[in-house]
Design an enzyme around this catalytic site. Sequence first.
Site, PDB file in Angstrom:
ATOM      1  N   LYS A 148       0.844  -1.188   0.000  1.00  0.00           N
ATOM      2  CA  LYS A 148       0.000   0.000   0.000  1.00  0.00           C
ATOM      3  C   LYS A 148       0.884   1.244   0.000  1.00  0.00           C
ATOM      4  O   LYS A 148       1.687   1.435   0.920  1.00  0.00           O
ATOM      5  CB  LYS A 148      -0.853   0.035   1.271  1.00  0.00           C
ATOM      6  CG  LYS A 148      -1.932  -1.023   1.299  1.00  0.00           C
ATOM      7  CD  LYS A 148      -3.230  -0.483   0.746  1.00  0.00           C
ATOM      8  CE  LYS A 148      -4.269  -1.582   0.591  1.00  0.00           C
ATOM      9  NZ  LYS A 148      -5.305  -1.244  -0.375  1.00  0.00           N
ATOM     10  N   LYS A 208     -13.401  -7.106  -8.105  1.00  0.00           N
ATOM     11  CA  LYS A 208     -13.926  -7.586  -6.826  1.00  0.00           C
ATOM     12  C   LYS A 208     -15.307  -8.158  -7.100  1.00  0.00           C
ATOM     13  O   LYS A 208     -16.274  -7.395  -7.195  1.00  0.00           O
ATOM     14  CB  LYS A 208     -14.017  -6.433  -5.823  1.00  0.00           C
ATOM     15  CG  LYS A 208     -12.680  -5.768  -5.506  1.00  0.00           C
ATOM     16  CD  LYS A 208     -12.905  -4.667  -4.487  1.00  0.00           C
ATOM     17  CE  LYS A 208     -11.672  -3.795  -4.261  1.00  0.00           C
ATOM     18  NZ  LYS A 208     -10.436  -4.502  -4.025  1.00  0.00           N
TER      19      LYS A 208
END
Length: 339
Positions: free
Chosen positions: A142, A249
């Site tokens: 991240k 997703k």
Amino acid sequence: MTYSLDTRRYSLPFRSPLRTAHGRWSVRQGILVRLRSSDGTTGYGEIAPIPGFGRESLDADEEQLKLLGAMPTAEVLASVPADYACVRGAIAGALRAFAGAESSLKVTRDLLPVTALLPAGRDVLGAIPGKVELGFRNFKWKVGVGDPADEQALLDDVLAALPSGAKLRLDANGAWDRRQSERWLDRCADYPIEHVEQPISPESRGAIDILMGLAGDYPTPVALDESLVGQVDIETWLGRGWPGVYVVKPGILGDPAHSLGLLHRAKARVVFSSSLETGVGARHALSWAFSWPGEARALGFGVWPLFQDERFDGPFLAPFWRWSEVSLLNPELLWNALS
Ligand code: MG
């Protein structure tokens, strides 16, 4: 046919709060859905919209569910508007138990690699050795959380800590502007970076054109994640001829069958990714990944163990998963755990 519809709302603290470019996130909220027919067949689904992804909210989803009533027909279940993609997805998932659809879903591979999720900031360096030891070779870090110059300086250390042949994904969660994105992509060109995920927020001005430009100007592939909230977005980007990666997703796509069919026909590069849902949604999402007929990429599901109450976790974290193991996840146990 009439179904009996039951729902259970949950509020599950994460083991540790997540730091993302959207801020701190410490409790996962969602709704499990159960459909039963008079012959005793039972199917489960999960509604788990992600804060920061589109406009769908759990409260609005709950209102939609109430409109369906306790004994909806198939027509009523099919009437949920497209704006409530998570509700549609949960119903489609639960209905697969009735059509025997999951058993007919053609699992195309038994084994898939999993990406290890690395924490933002300097914590990344402490997290790498353990994951390498476990056998992970695909990593996601991240970025876009701290100062870009500090993070760029850390990139060398991160890459040095990874074993040779490892691949690193960077996920900015839309935190950068165009200039910052260009600087990062310039930097990445010399390194084994598999892709840079969502450099620009879909909310920023001219985002589609900027992302198209970035994807065309640098050798490192750019991936779309927050830009893909539902079926409409996938159609938009396919229409633009997006040359990069699609992070999909399944949990927020409505019924994923349609979108995945379009992506496959377009020979798109697809990475399947977690919505940080419970094992109920994760099992559905992973069934799509294991039946994807296109090129296999590491699963963006390296999130477990995720919840303080580990009964709600998906598969035990490992560098590779077999479908035969994932398919053992039992939604009924999770449903009962909420009673
Ligand atoms: Mg992402």
